[in-house]
Design a protein around this motif. Structure first.
Motif, short mmCIF file in Angstrom:
data_model
loop_
_atom_site.label_atom_id
_atom_site.label_comp_id
_atom_site.label_asym_id
_atom_site.label_seq_id
_atom_site.Cartn_x
_atom_site.Cartn_y
_atom_site.Cartn_z
N TYR A 7 33.73 40.39 38.89
CA TYR A 7 33.31 41.77 39.13
C TYR A 7 33.30 42.03 40.64
CZ TYR A 7 31.16 46.23 38.11
OH TYR A 7 30.94 47.58 37.98
N TYR A 8 32.65 41.12 41.39
CA TYR A 8 32.65 41.22 42.85
C TYR A 8 33.20 39.93 43.44
CZ TYR A 8 29.24 45.06 42.34
OH TYR A 8 28.61 46.23 41.99
N ILE A 10 32.92 38.23 47.20
CA ILE A 10 32.34 38.29 48.54
C ILE A 10 33.15 37.35 49.42
CG2 ILE A 10 30.29 37.87 49.95
CD1 ILE A 10 28.59 38.50 47.46
N LYS A 33 27.20 40.32 35.78
CA LYS A 33 28.40 40.60 36.58
C LYS A 33 28.82 39.33 37.32
CE LYS A 33 27.73 45.58 37.22
NZ LYS A 33 26.71 45.82 36.19
N ILE A 35 30.39 36.92 39.97
CA ILE A 35 30.60 37.08 41.42
C ILE A 35 31.13 35.79 42.00
CG2 ILE A 35 29.45 37.54 43.63
CD1 ILE A 35 27.26 38.98 41.80
N ALA A 137 39.38 41.23 41.46
CA ALA A 137 38.00 41.70 41.32
C ALA A 137 37.97 43.21 41.21
CB ALA A 137 37.16 41.24 42.51
N THR A 138 36.86 43.72 40.74
CA THR A 138 36.64 45.16 40.70
C THR A 138 36.36 45.70 42.10
OG1 THR A 138 35.75 45.01 38.47
CG2 THR A 138 35.21 46.99 39.70
N HIS A 139 35.62 44.90 42.91
CA HIS A 139 35.28 45.34 44.27
C HIS A 139 35.16 44.11 45.17
CE1 HIS A 139 33.83 48.56 46.96
NE2 HIS A 139 33.22 47.56 47.56
N PHE A 141 33.69 42.60 48.93
CA PHE A 141 32.86 42.71 50.12
C PHE A 141 33.43 41.74 51.15
CE2 PHE A 141 30.10 43.88 46.56
CZ PHE A 141 29.66 45.11 47.00
N LYS A 263 37.39 50.40 47.35
CA LYS A 263 37.51 49.10 46.70
C LYS A 263 37.13 47.93 47.59
CE LYS A 263 39.04 51.12 43.06
NZ LYS A 263 38.06 51.34 41.97
#
Length: 378
Positions: A7-8, A10, A33, A35, A137-139, A141, A263
């Motif tokens: 999902y995320y 990093i 979610k 990560i 990933a969806t988003h 960082f 995104k």
């Protein structure tokens, strides 16, 4: 598009990435979610020391190395005591932070640590390309600074760069209840340079020689001025260096935040989370993450409204003055610390002051260079 791997993602397991992951882990909103925290370094060494001020108890008190309620500002002419109440100044070693946060996160079924180096992120395919493999990933960082931040002509850049020795002395030389914010009695010619002293006990301290300058220097220069400080100010040649710490923090008004997209959210130094006029980052990161989490929960772009234009302008003006007249460093900081209470200084640096309070602080720093910088940064 197929279901993403995570999902995320990093990118970067440093301070900003781990603080963000820790907040996500503790919030039931993100439960379930998946990560990934992707970092090329295992973070098994004490590579940094973070200090910050706050009122009362804080989230990290259980891993804090040392706390002070009193400080000093020393120039070539003034020795000012700083009574911090209701604030305290706290020291956190990076290894203690890394170990604590990672041990919590590694116990989570939702979070995985991956040792890899991300080369690029393709927003169309939502893919981070690593040296070892690719990750979807969806988003994202992303803590990787943009390559052009040192080259742009439209922003001002100076460097906070330093070397510190964690020393143990034969004699009791330090007051362990009082740290030294800045001591200008030993400085590099015509520059904003000073010594920073964090005493752990009567015979142990972290002593750092620090520059806020447009230029960088070499290792022997730091050693020279650290030796001078120990010899001429602390009056000692009998000490053991337990650890060394060296670092460089960009202090710039480069618009890092504009690199964030729907995104990809830039975080840490790459997101402009380092306070440009002071170089402080730990609590600043905590505040940015608070806003970022609120944005996500409200279905807004994560990077929306993380910055105050007013304080960005103040930072830009101050950096421009220091870049053009670095020799004014001691004079400006002397005015800053002697014409304002330490509580007002902390509130100003935390971006909590009113406009009338801002004006008072600005007038306390007045020099014609500020007018030139103001009109340049309009």
């Amino acid at each position: 598009m197929l279901t993403p791997d995570y999902y995320y993602v990093i990118v970067g397991g440093g301070m900003a990435g781990l603080q963000l992951a820790s907040r996500i882990h503790d919030d039931v909103f993100f439960r379930g979610k998946k990560i990934a925290i992707i970092e090329p370094d295992d973070k098994t060494k004490n590579d940094k020391t973070w200090c910050f001020w706050e009122k009362g108890e804080g989230s990290w008190d259980h891993i804090i190395t040392k706390t002070w309620e009193k400080g000093k500002f020393i120039s070539s002419e003034i020795n000012k005591d700083l009574d911090l109440a209701p604030y305290s100044y706290k020291m956190l070693r990076s290894i203690d932070f890394y170990e604590h946060v990672k041990s919590n996160l590694e116990a989570s079924a939702d979070i995985v640590f991956i040792k890899d180096e991300i080369i690029s992120i393709d927003e169309v395919t939502r893919t981070a390309k690593g040296k070892e493999k690719d990750y979807t990933a969806t988003h994202f960082f992303d803590s990787r600074p943009p390559e052009d931040y040192k080259k742009t002509e439209n922003s001002t850049l100076i460097y906070q760069h330093f070397k510190g020795w964690y020393i143990k002395t034969e004699e009791d030389l330090f007051d362990p209840e009082t740290f030294t914010m800045m001591d200008y009695r030993i400085n590099y010619k015509d520059s904003a340079s000073f010594t920073y002293v964090l005493p752990i006990s009567a015979n142990e301290a972290l002593v750092e020689f620090t520059f806020f300058t447009p230029f960088l220097t070499n290792d022997t220069t730091y050693d020279k001025y650290l030796n001078r400080y120990l010899r001429e100010i602390l009056k000692t040649t009998s000490y053991e260096i337990i650890e060394e710490e060296i670092g460089m923090i960009p202090m710039t008004d480069y618009p890092f935040h504009k690199k964030s997209t729907a995104k990809v959210t830039k975080i840490g130094t790459a997101g402009g989370w380092v306070k440009a006029s002071s170089g402080y980052s730990f609590k600043n990161t905590e505040r940015k993450i608070d806003l970022l989490i609120q944005n996500i929960k409200s279905s807004r772009m994560p990077s929306k409204d993380l910055f105050s234009k007013k304080y960005q302008k103040y930072d830009a003006i101050f950096l421009e003055v220091l870049k053009n007249r670095n020799d004014l460093g001691e004079s400006l900081f002397t005015k800053f610390y002697t014409k304002n209470s330490i509580q007002d200084i902390f509130r100003f640096l935390d971006e909590e002051t009113s406009f009338s309070e801002d004006i008072k602080i600005m007038f306390s720093l007045y020099h014609p260079e500020f007018l030139k910088a103001f009109f340049k940064k309009l």
